[in-house]
Design a protein around this motif. Structure first.
Motif, PDB file in Angstrom:
ATOM      1  N   ALA A 198       0.838  -1.210   0.000  1.00 15.68           N
ATOM      2  CA  ALA A 198       0.000   0.000   0.000  1.00 15.68           C
ATOM      3  C   ALA A 198       0.870   1.256   0.000  1.00 15.68           C
ATOM      4  CB  ALA A 198      -0.927  -0.004   1.210  1.00 15.68           C
ATOM      5  N   PHE A 199       1.998   1.212   0.703  1.00 16.01           N
ATOM      6  CA  PHE A 199       2.928   2.342   0.680  1.00 16.01           C
ATOM      7  C   PHE A 199       3.479   2.539  -0.732  1.00 16.01           C
ATOM      8  CE2 PHE A 199       4.282   1.692   5.412  1.00 16.01           C
ATOM      9  CZ  PHE A 199       3.106   2.294   5.824  1.00 16.01           C
ATOM     10  N   GLU A 200       3.856   1.449  -1.373  1.00 13.57           N
ATOM     11  CA  GLU A 200       4.428   1.537  -2.723  1.00 13.57           C
ATOM     12  C   GLU A 200       3.411   2.070  -3.724  1.00 13.57           C
ATOM     13  OE1 GLU A 200       7.785  -2.007  -2.555  1.00 13.57           O
ATOM     14  OE2 GLU A 200       5.694  -2.545  -2.987  1.00 13.57           O
ATOM     15  N   SER A 201       2.131   1.786  -3.476  1.00 17.96           N
ATOM     16  CA  SER A 201       1.058   2.299  -4.332  1.00 17.96           C
ATOM     17  C   SER A 201       0.637   3.712  -3.961  1.00 17.96           C
ATOM     18  CB  SER A 201      -0.165   1.376  -4.252  1.00 17.96           C
ATOM     19  OG  SER A 201       0.153   0.067  -4.643  1.00 17.96           O
ATOM     20  N   ARG A 202       1.220   4.231  -2.886  1.00 16.62           N
ATOM     21  CA  ARG A 202       0.861   5.562  -2.368  1.00 16.62           C
ATOM     22  C   ARG A 202      -0.643   5.639  -2.119  1.00 16.62           C
ATOM     23  NH1 ARG A 202       5.564   7.613  -0.482  1.00 16.62           N
ATOM     24  NH2 ARG A 202       7.229   7.228  -1.966  1.00 16.62           N
ATOM     25  N   ASP A 203      -1.146   4.619  -1.425  1.00 19.68           N
ATOM     26  CA  ASP A 203      -2.574   4.499  -1.146  1.00 19.68           C
ATOM     27  C   ASP A 203      -2.802   4.602   0.362  1.00 19.68           C
ATOM     28  OD1 ASP A 203      -5.231   3.763  -0.818  1.00 19.68           O
ATOM     29  OD2 ASP A 203      -5.147   2.168  -2.323  1.00 19.68           O
ATOM     30  N   PRO A 204      -2.974   5.823   0.882  1.00 19.45           N
ATOM     31  CA  PRO A 204      -3.116   5.988   2.333  1.00 19.45           C
ATOM     32  C   PRO A 204      -4.349   5.305   2.915  1.00 19.45           C
ATOM     33  CG  PRO A 204      -3.560   8.055   1.199  1.00 19.45           C
ATOM     34  CD  PRO A 204      -3.013   7.112   0.177  1.00 19.45           C
ATOM     35  N   GLU A 205      -5.450   5.305   2.170  1.00 17.03           N
ATOM     36  CA  GLU A 205      -6.671   4.693   2.691  1.00 17.03           C
ATOM     37  C   GLU A 205      -6.477   3.188   2.889  1.00 17.03           C
ATOM     38  OE1 GLU A 205     -11.461   4.266   1.696  1.00 17.03           O
ATOM     39  OE2 GLU A 205     -10.136   5.347   0.327  1.00 17.03           O
ATOM     40  N   ARG A 206      -5.902   2.518   1.894  1.00 18.91           N
ATOM     41  CA  ARG A 206      -5.673   1.075   2.007  1.00 18.91           C
ATOM     42  C   ARG A 206      -4.656   0.770   3.103  1.00 18.91           C
ATOM     43  NH1 ARG A 206      -2.249  -2.563  -1.227  1.00 18.91           N
ATOM     44  NH2 ARG A 206      -2.929  -4.702  -0.823  1.00 18.91           N
ATOM     45  N   ALA A 207      -3.581   1.557   3.157  1.00 21.29           N
ATOM     46  CA  ALA A 207      -2.561   1.345   4.188  1.00 21.29           C
ATOM     47  C   ALA A 207      -3.173   1.486   5.575  1.00 21.29           C
ATOM     48  CB  ALA A 207      -1.414   2.344   4.013  1.00 21.29           C
ATOM     49  N   GLY A 208      -4.019   2.501   5.757  1.00 18.24           N
ATOM     50  CA  GLY A 208      -4.635   2.725   7.056  1.00 18.24           C
ATOM     51  C   GLY A 208      -5.590   1.619   7.460  1.00 18.24           C
ATOM     52  N   LEU A 209      -6.378   1.122   6.510  1.00 22.97           N
ATOM     53  CA  LEU A 209      -7.345   0.070   6.822  1.00 22.97           C
ATOM     54  C   LEU A 209      -6.655  -1.249   7.161  1.00 22.97           C
ATOM     55  CD1 LEU A 209     -10.153   0.763   4.188  1.00 22.97           C
ATOM     56  CD2 LEU A 209     -10.289   1.061   6.675  1.00 22.97           C
ATOM     57  N   ILE A 210      -5.602  -1.574   6.408  1.00 23.95           N
ATOM     58  CA  ILE A 210      -4.862  -2.807   6.710  1.00 23.95           C
ATOM     59  C   ILE A 210      -4.233  -2.704   8.093  1.00 23.95           C
ATOM     60  CG2 ILE A 210      -2.929  -4.287   6.049  1.00 23.95           C
ATOM     61  CD1 ILE A 210      -3.412  -3.346   3.150  1.00 23.95           C
ATOM     62  N   MET A 211      -3.657  -1.536   8.393  1.00 22.49           N
ATOM     63  CA  MET A 211      -3.028  -1.348   9.694  1.00 22.49           C
ATOM     64  C   MET A 211      -4.054  -1.438  10.818  1.00 22.49           C
ATOM     65  SD  MET A 211      -0.119  -0.861  11.240  1.00 22.49           S
ATOM     66  CE  MET A 211       1.138   0.068  10.323  1.00 22.49           C
ATOM     67  N   LEU A 212      -5.228  -0.867  10.600  1.00 24.16           N
ATOM     68  CA  LEU A 212      -6.291  -0.925  11.615  1.00 24.16           C
ATOM     69  C   LEU A 212      -6.653  -2.377  11.931  1.00 24.16           C
ATOM     70  CD1 LEU A 212      -8.344   0.891  13.234  1.00 24.16           C
ATOM     71  CD2 LEU A 212      -9.942   0.466  11.354  1.00 24.16           C
ATOM     72  N   GLU A 213      -6.863  -3.183  10.899  1.00 21.56           N
ATOM     73  CA  GLU A 213      -7.193  -4.592  11.102  1.00 21.56           C
ATOM     74  C   GLU A 213      -6.027  -5.341  11.739  1.00 21.56           C
ATOM     75  OE1 GLU A 213      -8.360  -6.209   7.364  1.00 21.56           O
ATOM     76  OE2 GLU A 213     -10.129  -4.919   7.155  1.00 21.56           O
ATOM     77  N   HIS A 214      -4.833  -4.971  11.344  1.00 17.91           N
ATOM     78  CA  HIS A 214      -3.601  -5.591  11.832  1.00 17.91           C
ATOM     79  C   HIS A 214      -3.486  -5.467  13.353  1.00 17.91           C
ATOM     80  CE1 HIS A 214       0.674  -6.660  11.762  1.00 17.91           C
ATOM     81  NE2 HIS A 214       0.980  -5.532  12.359  1.00 17.91           N
TER      82      HIS A 214
END
Length: 226
Positions: A198-214
Motif C-alpha cells: 500500500a505504501f508503494e502504491s501511495r494508497d493511504p486509505e488502504r494502508a490505514g485500513l490494513i493497519m487498523l485490522e492488523h
C-alpha cells in the motif's frame, strides 16, 4: 534484555539507569502483574541508596507500568480485560493514522529500507531457535512499526508511538501464556507485506485500513487471555 552486570557502565543519571533496567524487565515479563517490588531489595541489588530507586519507580508509574500504593509499596501494574480492549482500540487508531501519513510522506528509499528490513526479519525468524522465535518476532514487529512512524515524518507520532508500544509490550508480556502471540505471528508478517504494498502504491486509505485490522487482531487475540 538489559543485564544488571551492564548497569555500572551504562551512561545517564543513576536513577535513569535503574529506570532503564527495571523497565526492560517489565517489558519482558520478568516481573508479573500484581507483584510487589521492594525498594530495599532493588537498592541492594544495584548497590545504591533507596532514593534513585524511588525516583525510577515514580517514572515507571508515570509510564503506567507500576502502581505506587501508600502503606503498601510499588506493585507491577495489572490491567483488566476492558482496559486491554480499550488500549488496543486506541493503538489501532493511532497506527492507522501513522500508516496513512507514511503512505503520503515516505520516500522511495524508506520504503525500500522497510522491505529489506522485513526480508531480514523473516530470515531471522526462520533460523531462530524455537525458544528465540517469539522474542525475535516481538522485536521485529516493534521495529517495523517504529520505521512506519519515522516514515510518517512526524516527531510527535514517533515520541508517542514509543510510549504506546512500550505499554503494548508490557501488556503482551503479562498474558496468561504466549501461544496466542505465537499463532498470530505468520498473519502479522503477511499483513506487514500488504502494508508495504500500500505504501508503494501511495494508497493511504488502504494502508490505514490494513493497519487498523492488523492491530485490532492483537486486541481480539488478547481478549481471552488476560
Amino acid at each position: 534484555m538489559t543485564d544488571v552486570n551492564e548497569f555500572a557502565s551504562t551512561a545517564g543519571t543513576l536513577s535513569g539507569r535503574i529506570y532503564a533496567v527495571i523497565k526492560d524487565r517489565l517489558l519482558h515479563g520478568v516481573y508479573k502483574p500484581g507483584q510487589r517490588l521492594p525498594i530495599e531489595t532493588l537498592a541492594q541489588e544495584f548497590g545504591v541508596s533507596k532514593q534513585p530507586v524511588r525516583e525510577a519507580f515514580r517514572a515507571l508509574s508515570a509510564d503506567g507500568l507500576l502502581d505506587i500504593k501508600p502503606q503498601i509499596g510499588s506493585i507491577v501494574a495489572a490491567y483488566s480485560p476492558k482496559e486491554f480492549a480499550l488500549f488496543y482500540r486506541v493503538l489501532a487508531g493511532y497506527e492507522r493514522a501513522a500508516a496513512e501519513a507514511a503512505a503520503v510522506n515516505a520516500t522511495d528509499e524508506q520504503i525500500n529500507q522497510l522491505r529489506a528490513f522485513l526480508h531480514g526479519a523473516e530470515s531471522r525468524q526462520l533460523h531462530a531457535n524455537p525458544t528465540d522465535q517469539l522474542p525475535e518476532f516481538r522485536r521485529s514487529n516493534r521495529e517495523f512499526h517504529a520505521m512506519v512512524h519515522a516514515m510518517a515524518n512526524s516527531r510527535l507520532l514517533t515520541i508517542q508511538g514509543q510510549r504506546l508500544w512500550d505499554l503494548s509490550d508490557f501488556l503482551l508480556s503479562s498474558l496468561q501464556g504466549q501461544d496466542g502471540v505465537r499463532a498470530l505471528a505468520p498473519k502479522q508478517h503477511d499483513e506487514h507485506w500488504e502494508i508495504i504494498e500500500a505504501f508503494e502504491s501511495r494508497d493511504p486509505e488502504r494502508a490505514g485500513l490494513i493497519m487498523l485490522e492488523h492491530v485490532n487482531r492483537i486486541a481480539e487475540m488478547t481478549a481471552h487471555r488476560v
